[in-house]
Design an enzyme around this catalytic site. Structure first.
Site, PDB file in Angstrom:
ATOM      1  N   CYS A 280     -10.599  -2.510   4.394  1.00  0.00           N
ATOM      2  CA  CYS A 280      -9.982  -2.693   3.066  1.00  0.00           C
ATOM      3  C   CYS A 280     -10.247  -4.101   2.548  1.00  0.00           C
ATOM      4  CB  CYS A 280      -8.480  -2.409   3.089  1.00  0.00           C
ATOM      5  SG  CYS A 280      -8.079  -0.765   3.654  1.00  0.00           S
TER       6      CYS A 280
ATOM      7  N   LYS B 146       3.452  -4.624  10.732  1.00  0.00           N
ATOM      8  CA  LYS B 146       2.493  -5.515  11.393  1.00  0.00           C
ATOM      9  C   LYS B 146       3.213  -6.554  12.257  1.00  0.00           C
ATOM     10  CE  LYS B 146      -0.941  -5.083   7.710  1.00  0.00           C
ATOM     11  NZ  LYS B 146      -1.801  -3.997   8.165  1.00  0.00           N
TER      12      LYS B 146
ATOM     13  N   GLN C  96      -1.052 -10.735   7.780  1.00  0.00           N
ATOM     14  CA  GLN C  96      -1.663 -10.970   9.095  1.00  0.00           C
ATOM     15  C   GLN C  96      -1.189 -12.275   9.732  1.00  0.00           C
ATOM     16  OE1 GLN C  96      -3.282  -8.745  10.635  1.00  0.00           O
ATOM     17  NE2 GLN C  96      -3.790  -7.325   8.990  1.00  0.00           N
TER      18      GLN C  96
ATOM     19  N   HIS D  74      -7.720  -8.919   1.166  1.00  0.00           N
ATOM     20  CA  HIS D  74      -7.539  -7.476   1.340  1.00  0.00           C
ATOM     21  C   HIS D  74      -7.457  -6.859  -0.063  1.00  0.00           C
ATOM     22  CE1 HIS D  74      -5.194  -3.788   2.206  1.00  0.00           C
ATOM     23  NE2 HIS D  74      -5.607  -3.910   3.454  1.00  0.00           N
TER      24      HIS D  74
ATOM     25  N   ASP E  72      -0.355 -13.992   0.862  1.00  0.00           N
ATOM     26  CA  ASP E  72      -0.315 -12.682   1.511  1.00  0.00           C
ATOM     27  C   ASP E  72      -0.227 -12.946   3.013  1.00  0.00           C
ATOM     28  OD1 ASP E  72      -0.977 -10.402   2.895  1.00  0.00           O
ATOM     29  OD2 ASP E  72      -2.716  -9.898   1.655  1.00  0.00           O
TER      30      ASP E  72
HETATM   31  N1  C6P Z   1      -4.277  -4.457   6.575  1.00  0.00           N
HETATM   32  C1  C6P Z   1      -5.746  -3.765   8.385  1.00  0.00           C
HETATM   33  O1  C6P Z   1      -6.161  -2.944   9.200  1.00  0.00           O
HETATM   34  P1  C6P Z   1       0.315  -2.748   3.820  1.00  0.00           P
HETATM   35  O2  C6P Z   1      -0.650  -1.593   3.921  1.00  0.00           O
HETATM   36  O3  C6P Z   1       0.964  -2.840   2.475  1.00  0.00           O
HETATM   37  O4  C6P Z   1       1.275  -2.797   4.953  1.00  0.00           O
HETATM   38  O5  C6P Z   1      -0.581  -4.077   4.034  1.00  0.00           O
HETATM   39  C2  C6P Z   1      -1.679  -4.310   3.204  1.00  0.00           C
HETATM   40  C3  C6P Z   1      -2.379  -5.561   3.620  1.00  0.00           C
HETATM   41  C4  C6P Z   1      -2.344  -6.661   2.795  1.00  0.00           C
HETATM   42  N2  C6P Z   1      -2.908  -7.832   3.153  1.00  0.00           N
HETATM   43  C5  C6P Z   1      -3.534  -7.966   4.324  1.00  0.00           C
HETATM   44  C6  C6P Z   1      -4.109  -9.299   4.689  1.00  0.00           C
HETATM   45  C7  C6P Z   1      -3.616  -6.885   5.207  1.00  0.00           C
HETATM   46  O6  C6P Z   1      -4.230  -7.049   6.383  1.00  0.00           O
HETATM   47  C8  C6P Z   1      -3.041  -5.650   4.842  1.00  0.00           C
HETATM   48  C9  C6P Z   1      -3.169  -4.438   5.732  1.00  0.00           C
HETATM   49  C10 C6P Z   1      -4.507  -3.436   7.574  1.00  0.00           C
HETATM   50  O7  C6P Z   1      -6.294  -4.832   8.213  1.00  0.00           O
HETATM   51  C11 C6P Z   1      -4.558  -2.043   7.045  1.00  0.00           C
HETATM   52  S1  C6P Z   1      -5.757  -1.838   5.774  1.00  0.00           S
END
Ligand code: C6P
Length: 423
Positions: free
Chosen positions: A381, A243, A220, A140, A217
């Site tokens: 993203c 999430k 997910q 991401h 990370d």
């Molecule tokens: N992915 C998706 O629709 P934040 O925005 O900080 O809570 O998470 C960022 C982020 C970082 N790593 C991974 C693997 C992610 O999937 C995400 C967020 C969402 O896939 C929103 S872009």
């Protein structure tokens, strides 16, 4: 997600063999009862943000209506209660991840801020000219851009391991990219765009054998299967509350205590200090050294309630349920003419990315929305992995513990309608 892929479950309380009672679970999520565009909502965008159960909404509401005050500051009762609730939430997170100590649990705004913290604080002290940071093409943007920024500042180089045609990490290529110049490895536990589960335990072993620390990370991953940071042996683990059925604006960075203790703060302000004079500041102990300013107190409390909810159901059971949904979705979607699944790695979370011949993903999303079905479309993203597959965008359905087989059937029916509209 298949439970075997991740670390052992140390906290699950429910009998793993008993299936989840989805009808009962759905009643815990008020938003799932609403209609969208005149149809009952089918929510298949939990990878972007999951819905909150009543238990989380009530925990936040209870805190706001009966306990709220600033933390770590007041001698008055409300402040002490708020502090107890906030620090109790930290202990809840520690238990959820099986970290050794609450000193290793930093509250942040989300995964993005957690990675920026490590990149800025750890990166600043450890990266120099010619050094390398190793990521993958599955990342991401939150696990790419912070590293680009610190690498640029340090004269270091960001390298990315390639993926195979099914969306699996090319582990041999990853290993070959681990060089004597590598100072940091930062990889997704689960890819948001394709659902690939990365072989993170092996990645940690390979990196540690060369003395390189690893950030995972987990944005997910945490909501979908057991995660145990000691079993994974990772150095940093990042995730977002929203999430995992918690509020937005709260997230967690786990860090190995010895590393965190040696890292400088990356933001200054109240709460992260022991004493301040105009000339000099003495920093607070862990974990507060990394929590400058008033934190998201109600967010932390809501997150703790979300973790309680998940553990009450049992992470193994959630993983088994979502895996069954993934298999059903794969079967239904594969039967649709002109539909191409993007990312078919053997180890996958319940995320299905796809394209349809002759239909832009945004049109897929718009027609599904008119049917009350929420999916995400776009580059998610994660532009480098889209580029790897020669695609500007995909449609992505992501499943969570409250989704049912009926949701998969509605998705398949919606996609048949898309086919009809576009011929
Ligand atoms: N992915 C998706 O629709 P934040 O925005 O900080 O809570 O998470 C960022 C982020 C970082 N790593 C991974 C693997 C992610 O999937 C995400 C967020 C969402 O896939 C929103 S872009």
């Amino acid at each position: 997600m298949s439970g075997a892929v991740l670390a052992r479950n140390t906290t699950g309380t429910a009998d793993a063999a008993t299936p989840l009672d989805i009808a009962r679970i759905r009643a815990d999520f008020p938003i799932l009862a609403r209609q969208v565009n005149g149809r009952p909502l089918v929510y298949l965008d939990s990878a972007a943000s999951a819905q909150c159960p009543t238990a989380v909404l009530q925990a936040v509401d209870h805190y706001r209506t009966t306990l709220h005050a600033n933390v770590h500051r007041g001698v008055h009762s409300l402040s002490q209660w708020a502090t107890e609730a906030y620090e109790g939430s930290r202990e809840r997170v520690r238990r959820f991840l099986n970290a050794r100590s609450t000193r290793e649990i930093i509250f942040v705004r989300g995964t993005t801020e957690a990675i920026n913290l490590v990149a800025n604080s750890f990166g600043r002290g450890h990266l120099g000219s010619g050094d390398e940071v190793l990521i993958t093409y599955l990342e991401h943007h939150a696990n790419i851009v912070p590293w680009q920024l610190v690498c640029a500042a340090a004269g270091a180089r960001l390298r990315a391991a390639p993926v195979l045609d099914d969306g699996e990490l090319d582990l041999d290529a990853f290993e070959a990219l681990l060089t004597p110049r590598t100072r940091m490895v930062a990889v997704a536990h689960v890819s948001n765009a394709l659902g690939t589960i990365l072989p993170v335990q092996r990645i940690v072993q390979l990196a540690h054998a060369r003395g390189v620390p690893v950030l995972l990370d987990g944005a997910q991953a945490v909501a979908h299967a057991p995660v145990d940071v000691q079993a994974l042996d990772c150095d940093f683990y990042a995730f977002s509350g929203h999430k995992i059925y918690g509020p937005t604006g709260i997230g967690v960075l786990y860090g190995r205590e010895a590393l965190l203790a040696a890292m400088p703060p990356w933001q200054g302000g109240g709460d992260m200090i022991l004493s301040v004079s105009i000339e000099k500041t003495t920093f607070n102990e862990l974990p507060w050294k990394f929590e400058a300013g008033t934190p998201d107190i109600s967010g932390a409390i809501g997150l703790a309630a979300a973790l309680d909810y998940v553990d009450l159901l049992g992470r193994e059971r959630i993983a088994a349920h979502e895996h069954a949904l993934l298999e059903l979705a794969n079967a239904r979607l594969a039967a649709l003419p002109g539909l191409r699944l993007i990312g078919t790695a053997p180890d996958k979370a319940a995320v299905v990315s796809f394209t349809m011949d002759g239909v832009h993903p945004h049109d897929i999303g718009t027609i599904l929305d008119s049917e009350g079905i929420a999916i995400r479309t776009g580059h998610h993203c994660a532009m480098p992995i889209m580029e790897r597959f020669g695609l500007p965008a995909t449609a992505r359905a992501s499943f969570a513990l409250y989704n049912s087989a009926a949701d998969v059937e509605r998705l398949a029916a919606g996609l048949r309608k898309v086919r009809d509209v576009f011929g």
